[in-house]
Design an enzyme around this catalytic site. Structure first.
Site, short mmCIF file in Angstrom:
data_model
loop_
_atom_site.label_atom_id
_atom_site.label_comp_id
_atom_site.label_asym_id
_atom_site.label_seq_id
_atom_site.Cartn_x
_atom_site.Cartn_y
_atom_site.Cartn_z
N MET A 1 0.84 -1.21 0.00
CA MET A 1 0.00 0.00 0.00
C MET A 1 0.88 1.25 0.00
O MET A 1 0.41 2.35 0.32
CB MET A 1 -0.92 -0.02 1.22
CG MET A 1 -1.86 -1.22 1.19
SD MET A 1 -3.37 -0.96 2.10
CE MET A 1 -2.71 -0.71 3.72
N HIS B 1 9.24 1.18 3.03
CA HIS B 1 10.39 1.21 3.92
C HIS B 1 11.21 -0.06 3.65
O HIS B 1 10.86 -0.85 2.75
CB HIS B 1 9.95 1.30 5.38
CG HIS B 1 8.89 0.31 5.75
ND1 HIS B 1 9.11 -1.04 5.75
CD2 HIS B 1 7.58 0.48 6.07
CE1 HIS B 1 8.00 -1.66 6.09
NE2 HIS B 1 7.04 -0.77 6.28
N GLN C 1 -10.42 -2.65 2.56
CA GLN C 1 -9.85 -3.32 3.74
C GLN C 1 -9.74 -2.40 4.95
O GLN C 1 -9.24 -2.80 5.99
CB GLN C 1 -8.50 -3.95 3.43
CG GLN C 1 -7.36 -2.98 3.26
CD GLN C 1 -6.11 -3.68 2.75
OE1 GLN C 1 -6.06 -4.17 1.63
NE2 GLN C 1 -5.08 -3.74 3.58
N ARG D 1 3.04 2.96 9.41
CA ARG D 1 2.38 3.72 10.49
C ARG D 1 3.37 4.33 11.47
O ARG D 1 3.01 5.24 12.21
CB ARG D 1 1.44 2.80 11.26
CG ARG D 1 0.23 2.39 10.45
CD ARG D 1 -0.82 1.73 11.34
NE ARG D 1 -2.11 1.77 10.70
CZ ARG D 1 -2.53 0.86 9.83
NH1 ARG D 1 -1.76 -0.15 9.54
NH2 ARG D 1 -3.72 0.98 9.27
N SER E 1 7.01 -0.19 9.87
CA SER E 1 5.63 -0.08 9.41
C SER E 1 5.42 1.32 8.87
O SER E 1 6.02 2.29 9.37
CB SER E 1 4.68 -0.34 10.59
OG SER E 1 3.39 0.13 10.28
N HIS F 1 9.42 -3.47 3.11
CA HIS F 1 8.91 -3.70 1.75
C HIS F 1 10.07 -4.05 0.80
O HIS F 1 9.98 -4.96 -0.02
CB HIS F 1 8.21 -2.45 1.21
CG HIS F 1 7.01 -2.02 2.00
ND1 HIS F 1 6.99 -0.88 2.75
CD2 HIS F 1 5.78 -2.57 2.12
CE1 HIS F 1 5.81 -0.74 3.32
NE2 HIS F 1 5.04 -1.74 2.95
P1 AMP Z 1 1.62 -2.92 3.43
O1 AMP Z 1 2.11 -1.89 2.49
O2 AMP Z 1 1.62 -2.49 4.85
O3 AMP Z 1 0.32 -3.54 2.99
O4 AMP Z 1 2.68 -4.10 3.39
C1 AMP Z 1 3.01 -4.74 2.18
C2 AMP Z 1 3.80 -5.98 2.47
O5 AMP Z 1 5.00 -5.64 3.17
C3 AMP Z 1 3.02 -6.96 3.37
O6 AMP Z 1 3.23 -8.28 2.92
C4 AMP Z 1 3.65 -6.73 4.72
O7 AMP Z 1 3.58 -7.84 5.59
C5 AMP Z 1 5.09 -6.45 4.32
N1 AMP Z 1 5.77 -5.73 5.39
C6 AMP Z 1 5.33 -4.62 6.04
N2 AMP Z 1 6.18 -4.29 7.02
C7 AMP Z 1 7.18 -5.21 7.01
C8 AMP Z 1 8.35 -5.42 7.80
N3 AMP Z 1 8.67 -4.61 8.79
N4 AMP Z 1 9.12 -6.47 7.50
C9 AMP Z 1 8.80 -7.32 6.49
N5 AMP Z 1 7.72 -7.18 5.72
C10 AMP Z 1 6.91 -6.13 5.96
#
Ligand code: AMP
Length: 283
Positions: free
Chosen positions: A30, A34, A61, A187, A185, A37
């Site tokens: 999304m 960082h 979601q 966030r 994150s 990702h």
């Molecule tokens: P998001 O953009 O938050 O939907 O995350 C996209 C993908 O990156 C998802 O599969 C998350 O689990 C993964 N992800 C987010 N934060 C981390 C992290 N700190 N370490 C590893 N993978 C991550």
């Protein structure tokens, strides 16, 4: 890196890649990227000829409209990070494209979508399942990469693959952490600097619980009580859940099993920002 803005364009780009039988790796995100990702992108690059990242802040979601509204969108920085990492394609669709056929979705993931994150964020996993199903159908990757950071989500994705018999291999990648152990994150940037530092306590709590298990503690209630105390010392925090669960069903253990994997999961609000983390106390 090539930018792809519509599903039609993506189909045209991918057709010859599929005909050449090149392995396609896919990393759905999304945005507000960082190193967590980027670790998924790098893993995908090491195992595929073509790597596609998607950035789509999926409205279905989010059960909290203000969370959706507040979601950061630093797209220029994201493009820079992906380009530097060597990602081949960034798919950046509009909601009107993804949901051109409406937002109906009735598939149920059963208990898995109701426990923990599902209970705290009603409808969240239906939205995740819906968008990932659509993205999988558009990209048709050989391999898809998700982070263990969102552990319950990885179980939902595996169930999606199994339920729909999708020919996609799921790879679950380790949690990438900040220097103090806080799981990276999108966030985290909402946390004031001091709070962000002290939030390393979540990781310390997981590690301490693991040590307790390693040194023979068998009383689950005691492990959880100690962890709860440690987390409560984080000022301005509010624990949503803390549990020790069976890693496939996510059912909470009443007693520590003699052997086999056990997982600790935590969701906590710190300074108004919701953070989640997890760790295998025994693998
Ligand atoms: P998001 O953009 O938050 O939907 O995350 C996209 C993908 O990156 C998802 O599969 C998350 O689990 C993964 N992800 C987010 N934060 C981390 C992290 N700190 N370490 C590893 N993978 C991550």
């Amino acid at each position: 890196m090539n930018l792809v803005k519509t599903s039609k364009e993506l189909g045209e780009i991918l057709a010859p890649i599929r005909s050449a039988s090149s392995l396609i790796g896919f990393v759905p995100t999304m945005g507000a990227l960082h190193n967590g990702h980027i670790s998924l992108i790098k893993k995908a690059l090491s195992e595929n000829e073509v790597v596609i990242c998607s950035i789509f802040v999926n409205p279905t979601q989010f059960n909290d409209p203000s969370d959706l509204e507040k979601y950061p969108k630093p797209i220029e920085k994201d493009i820079e990070l992906l380009t530097k990492a060597g990602c081949h394609y960034l798919f950046l669709p509009e909601a009107s494209d993804i949901y051109a056929d409406g937002a109906e979705w009735s598939h149920s993931f059963g208990k898995l979508e109701q426990l923990w994150e599902g209970a705290m964020r009603p409808g969240h996993f239906k939205g995740v399942g819906q968008v990932v199903y659509k993205l999988f159908n558009l990209v048709l990757p050989n391999h898809a990469y998700f982070g263990q950071k969102d552990y319950q989500q990885t179980l939902i994705i595996q169930k999606l693959i199994d339920d729909f018999k999708l020919p996609i291999q799921l790879h679950v990648c380790p949690v990438v952490r900040e220097e103090n152990g806080l799981a990276m994150s999108s966030r985290n940037m909402r946390l004031p600097a001091q709070v962000r530092l002290s939030a390393g306590r979540i990781f310390q709590t997981l590690q301490f619980s693991k040590e307790l298990v390693n040194t023979g503690e068998k009383d689950i209630q005691k492990i959880i009580a100690v962890a709860r105390l440690k987390l409560e010392e984080l000022s301005g925090s509010q624990i949503e859940y803390i549990a020790i669960v069976e890693p496939i069903s996510l059912e909470a253990f009443e007693q520590l099993p003699e052997n086999g994997p056990i997982l600790m999961i935590i969701a906590i609000k710190v300074a108004g920002t919701r953070l989640i983390d997890n760790m295998f106390l025994r693998s």
